[in-house]
Design an enzyme around this catalytic site. Structure first.
Site, PDB file in Angstrom:
ATOM      1  N   ILE A   1      -0.598   7.266   3.663  1.00 32.28           N
ATOM      2  CA  ILE A   1       0.517   6.969   4.563  1.00 32.28           C
ATOM      3  C   ILE A   1       1.685   6.272   3.879  1.00 32.28           C
ATOM      4  O   ILE A   1       2.682   6.525   4.324  1.00 32.28           O
ATOM      5  CB  ILE A   1      -0.272   6.294   5.817  1.00 32.28           C
ATOM      6  CG1 ILE A   1      -1.335   7.027   6.426  1.00 32.28           C
ATOM      7  CG2 ILE A   1       0.973   6.113   7.051  1.00 32.28           C
ATOM      8  CD1 ILE A   1      -2.051   6.297   7.506  1.00 32.28           C
TER       9      ILE A   1
ATOM     10  N   GLY B   1       0.880  -1.179   0.163  1.00 33.98           N
ATOM     11  CA  GLY B   1      -0.001  -0.147   0.079  1.00 33.98           C
ATOM     12  C   GLY B   1       0.970   1.261   0.067  1.00 33.98           C
ATOM     13  O   GLY B   1       0.423   2.436   0.454  1.00 33.98           O
ATOM     14  N   GLY B   2       1.855   1.023  -0.479  1.00 38.71           N
ATOM     15  CA  GLY B   2       2.958   2.329  -0.421  1.00 38.71           C
ATOM     16  C   GLY B   2       2.808   3.490  -1.549  1.00 38.71           C
ATOM     17  O   GLY B   2       3.478   4.369  -1.540  1.00 38.71           O
TER      18      GLY B   2
ATOM     19  N   ASP C   1      -7.593   3.177  15.377  1.00 34.88           N
ATOM     20  CA  ASP C   1      -8.330   3.146  16.588  1.00 34.88           C
ATOM     21  C   ASP C   1      -9.649   2.963  16.634  1.00 34.88           C
ATOM     22  O   ASP C   1     -10.414   2.795  17.600  1.00 34.88           O
ATOM     23  CB  ASP C   1      -7.947   4.671  17.245  1.00 34.88           C
ATOM     24  CG  ASP C   1      -8.627   5.766  16.575  1.00 34.88           C
ATOM     25  OD1 ASP C   1      -8.807   5.636  15.287  1.00 34.88           O
ATOM     26  OD2 ASP C   1      -8.287   6.954  17.263  1.00 34.88           O
ATOM     27  N   GLU C   2     -10.261   2.883  15.221  1.00 31.50           N
ATOM     28  CA  GLU C   2     -11.651   2.628  14.987  1.00 31.50           C
ATOM     29  C   GLU C   2     -12.116   1.405  15.261  1.00 31.50           C
ATOM     30  O   GLU C   2     -13.144   0.964  15.576  1.00 31.50           O
ATOM     31  CB  GLU C   2     -12.087   2.746  13.530  1.00 31.50           C
ATOM     32  CG  GLU C   2     -11.559   4.220  13.118  1.00 31.50           C
ATOM     33  CD  GLU C   2     -12.322   4.745  11.915  1.00 31.50           C
ATOM     34  OE1 GLU C   2     -13.484   4.066  11.491  1.00 31.50           O
ATOM     35  OE2 GLU C   2     -11.719   5.404  11.073  1.00 31.50           O
TER      36      GLU C   2
ATOM     37  N   TYR D   1     -15.600  -1.352   7.573  1.00 30.50           N
ATOM     38  CA  TYR D   1     -14.244  -0.991   7.596  1.00 30.50           C
ATOM     39  C   TYR D   1     -13.469  -1.244   8.876  1.00 30.50           C
ATOM     40  O   TYR D   1     -12.369  -1.980   8.920  1.00 30.50           O
ATOM     41  CB  TYR D   1     -13.925   0.347   7.334  1.00 30.50           C
ATOM     42  CG  TYR D   1     -12.546   0.849   7.592  1.00 30.50           C
ATOM     43  CD1 TYR D   1     -11.443   0.514   6.709  1.00 30.50           C
ATOM     44  CD2 TYR D   1     -12.086   1.664   8.608  1.00 30.50           C
ATOM     45  CE1 TYR D   1     -10.203   1.049   7.129  1.00 30.50           C
ATOM     46  CE2 TYR D   1     -10.968   2.179   9.005  1.00 30.50           C
ATOM     47  CZ  TYR D   1      -9.938   1.804   8.133  1.00 30.50           C
ATOM     48  OH  TYR D   1      -8.639   2.096   8.369  1.00 30.50           O
TER      49      TYR D   1
HETATM   50  P1  NAD Z   1      -5.140   4.796   1.367  1.00 29.17           P
HETATM   51  O1  NAD Z   1      -6.610   4.386   1.105  1.00 29.17           O
HETATM   52  O2  NAD Z   1      -4.443   6.101   0.942  1.00 29.17           O
HETATM   53  O3  NAD Z   1      -4.066   3.678   0.357  1.00 29.17           O
HETATM   54  C1  NAD Z   1      -4.228   2.619   0.598  1.00 29.17           C
HETATM   55  C2  NAD Z   1      -3.297   1.718  -0.740  1.00 29.17           C
HETATM   56  O4  NAD Z   1      -3.449   0.460  -0.594  1.00 29.17           O
HETATM   57  C3  NAD Z   1      -3.570   2.359  -1.938  1.00 29.17           C
HETATM   58  O5  NAD Z   1      -2.500   2.774  -2.600  1.00 29.17           O
HETATM   59  C4  NAD Z   1      -4.225   0.874  -2.521  1.00 29.17           C
HETATM   60  O6  NAD Z   1      -3.765   0.954  -4.083  1.00 29.17           O
HETATM   61  C5  NAD Z   1      -3.426  -0.158  -1.778  1.00 29.17           C
HETATM   62  N1  NAD Z   1      -4.373  -1.094  -1.977  1.00 29.17           N
HETATM   63  C6  NAD Z   1      -5.653  -1.335  -1.549  1.00 29.17           C
HETATM   64  N2  NAD Z   1      -5.945  -2.780  -1.964  1.00 29.17           N
HETATM   65  C7  NAD Z   1      -4.810  -3.468  -2.285  1.00 29.17           C
HETATM   66  C8  NAD Z   1      -4.389  -4.800  -2.426  1.00 29.17           C
HETATM   67  N3  NAD Z   1      -5.429  -5.700  -2.266  1.00 29.17           N
HETATM   68  N4  NAD Z   1      -2.989  -5.295  -2.767  1.00 29.17           N
HETATM   69  C9  NAD Z   1      -2.357  -4.197  -2.854  1.00 29.17           C
HETATM   70  N5  NAD Z   1      -2.385  -2.901  -2.615  1.00 29.17           N
HETATM   71  C10 NAD Z   1      -3.552  -2.692  -2.208  1.00 29.17           C
HETATM   72  O7  NAD Z   1      -4.840   4.452   2.775  1.00 29.17           O
HETATM   73  P2  NAD Z   1      -4.070   5.224   3.975  1.00 29.17           P
HETATM   74  O8  NAD Z   1      -4.778   6.415   4.478  1.00 29.17           O
HETATM   75  O9  NAD Z   1      -2.639   5.564   3.411  1.00 29.17           O
HETATM   76  O10 NAD Z   1      -4.005   3.988   4.698  1.00 29.17           O
HETATM   77  C11 NAD Z   1      -2.892   3.165   5.165  1.00 29.17           C
HETATM   78  C12 NAD Z   1      -3.280   2.210   6.225  1.00 29.17           C
HETATM   79  O11 NAD Z   1      -3.205   2.954   7.418  1.00 29.17           O
HETATM   80  C13 NAD Z   1      -4.434   1.302   5.943  1.00 29.17           C
HETATM   81  O12 NAD Z   1      -4.418  -0.126   6.566  1.00 29.17           O
HETATM   82  C14 NAD Z   1      -5.584   2.006   7.148  1.00 29.17           C
HETATM   83  O13 NAD Z   1      -6.416   1.125   7.608  1.00 29.17           O
HETATM   84  C15 NAD Z   1      -4.854   2.513   7.906  1.00 29.17           C
HETATM   85  N6  NAD Z   1      -5.124   3.812   8.800  1.00 29.17           N
HETATM   86  C16 NAD Z   1      -5.292   4.894   8.166  1.00 29.17           C
HETATM   87  C17 NAD Z   1      -5.590   6.097   8.759  1.00 29.17           C
HETATM   88  C18 NAD Z   1      -5.932   7.409   8.038  1.00 29.17           C
HETATM   89  O14 NAD Z   1      -6.291   8.447   8.693  1.00 29.17           O
HETATM   90  N7  NAD Z   1      -5.335   7.497   6.920  1.00 29.17           N
HETATM   91  C19 NAD Z   1      -6.076   5.887  10.181  1.00 29.17           C
HETATM   92  C20 NAD Z   1      -6.019   4.911  10.654  1.00 29.17           C
HETATM   93  C21 NAD Z   1      -5.330   3.754   9.958  1.00 29.17           C
END
Ligand code: NAD
Length: 357
Positions: free
Chosen positions: A12, A7-8, A134-135, A158
């Site tokens: 994040i 998910g890079g 934290d959800e 989610y």
């Molecule tokens: P995002 O939606 O911006 O990015 C997710 C990435 O994962 C995307 O680049 C997507 O292409 C990739 N992805 C999705 N499904 C995939 C798959 N099957 N195989 C490979 N790649 C896949 O998410 P984010 O906001 O960067 O969040 C990253 C992580 O942090 C997640 O696990 C999310 O649950 C967690 N998180 C995010 C937040 C927030 O506020 N953004 C808060 C708490 C936790």
């Protein structure tokens, strides 16, 4: 050191990759299926740099992930690949279960097979850092702060899928000894966040003079964490975190959604004085289904054990974030034109058979 970041190409994960590569702290291989939420532009600053590669791959394909991990021989896996938007989970839960639960399972099995084959010194130094939320704890009571011992009680598809993935990750430690660490972080904000999320959506709508939709009474509280502070926390977890441990991470910045939107409006008033006051665009709309009232986290463990502290204040972090969206229409305009135009999400039109009975 070599790190795989699943998910890079997301919000994040790309911040983590930019940090690791620019600081020459690790060779980075991003594994991302490049869903609607991915952004290659967010990786532009490091794409040409030594020590960076991107592989387009769905984590749900366990065989392909096994081959990839064996081939790359990482010291670290940061697992961020996920479906992440609560509203989309309300109308399309299947993708959330598929990636967040099944995908995490496939990745854990591929990682375990690789880890078992490592020599013992590399085996004990290896870390699997799982990024959660934290959800998973549900809605906090007025005086409550979630900590690492809070009972899981997720409310949305989610958060339920993330809770399931956390349980899988921790059980891979307890059952197989895989050295895992979990970050249960609060709402991240900062540059390159997909503009379906609250802060970028409000900035872009305000910029265009469009309504600023606030769910329900706007009194739902979230704690806000600047994305670079979270990146720093993840680095510390990988370096010094104890395997089998979770850490709750937050920015000590509790705000109601309405406060956030009003603060964005005030910054937009300075940026676009002729359109002030932007707060006249605020429009209360039907609440999100299953909307948790409050999230708040206690960060004592990560501060005491790893020496982490949030560096960015919410005021400065928000200013930088709003400025990023004002400066970088080259980044968000193609997304607004072709991927997501700002329409309301999360409003199911079909009542499932089970709930109709
Ligand atoms: P995002 O939606 O911006 O990015 C997710 C990435 O994962 C995307 O680049 C997507 O292409 C990739 N992805 C999705 N499904 C995939 C798959 N099957 N195989 C490979 N790649 C896949 O998410 P984010 O906001 O960067 O969040 C990253 C992580 O942090 C997640 O696990 C999310 O649950 C967690 N998180 C995010 C937040 C927030 O506020 N953004 C808060 C708490 C936790």
């Amino acid at each position: 050191m070599k790190a795989i970041i699943t998910g890079g190409a997301g919000f994040i994960g790309s911040a983590l990759a930019r940090h690791l590569v620019a600081a020459e702290q690790a060779e980075v291989v991003i594994v991302d299926k490049l869903s609607y939420a991915a952004s290659l532009t967010a990786l532009d600053p490091i794409r040409a740099m030594h020590g960076f590669r991107l592989v387009q791959q769905d984590i749900c394909d366990q065989e392909a992930m096994s081959a990839l991990i064996q081939n790359e021989q990482p010291d670290l896996v940061f697992h961020l690949a996920a479906e992440t938007h609560v509203d989309r989970s309300i109308t399309g839960s299947h993708a959330f279960v598929q990636t967040n639960v099944m995908g995490t399972h496939a990745l854990l099995e591929a990682t375990r097979a690789y880890w078992l084959g490592l020599p013992s010194s590399r085996q004990s130094a290896f870390r699997f850092v799982h990024i959660s939320t934290d959800e998973v704890f549900g809605s906090a009571e007025p005086e409550q702060y979630f900590s690492e011992t809070t009972k899981y009680d997720p409310s949305s598809p989610y958060s339920a899928s993330k809770a399931a993935s956390d349980h899988l990750v921790m059980s891979w430690h307890r059952t197989y000894g895989l050295p895992v660490i979990i970050s249960n972080c609060s709402n991240n904000y900062g540059p390159y966040q997909f503009p379906e999320k609250l802060i970028p959506l409000m900035v872009l709508n305000a910029r265009e003079g469009k309504p600023l939709p606030v769910y329900g009474d706007g009194q739902n509280i979230r704690d806000w964490l600047y994305v670079e502070d979270h990146v720093h926390a993840l680095m510390l977890m990988a370096e010094k975190g104890k395997p089998g441990t979770c850490y709750t991470v937050g920015g000590a910045s509790e705000r109601t959604n309405l406060e956030i939107v009003k603060q964005v409006c005030a910054l937009m008033d300075t940026a676009q004085p002729t359109a002030a006051p932007h707060s006249q665009l605020i429009k209360h709309v039907t609440d999100r289904l299953g909307h948790d009232r409050r999230y708040a986290v206690d960060t004592t463990r990560i501060e005491t054990d790893l020496g982490w502290q949030a560096k960015e204040s919410f005021d400065t972090g928000l200013e930088k974030t709003v400025q990023f969206y004002l400066d970088r229409s080259d980044w968000w305009q193609p997304i607004r034109d072709r991927v997501y135009k700002g329409e309301r999400l999360g409003m199911p039109t079909v009542v499932s058979r089970a709930s109709a009975d």
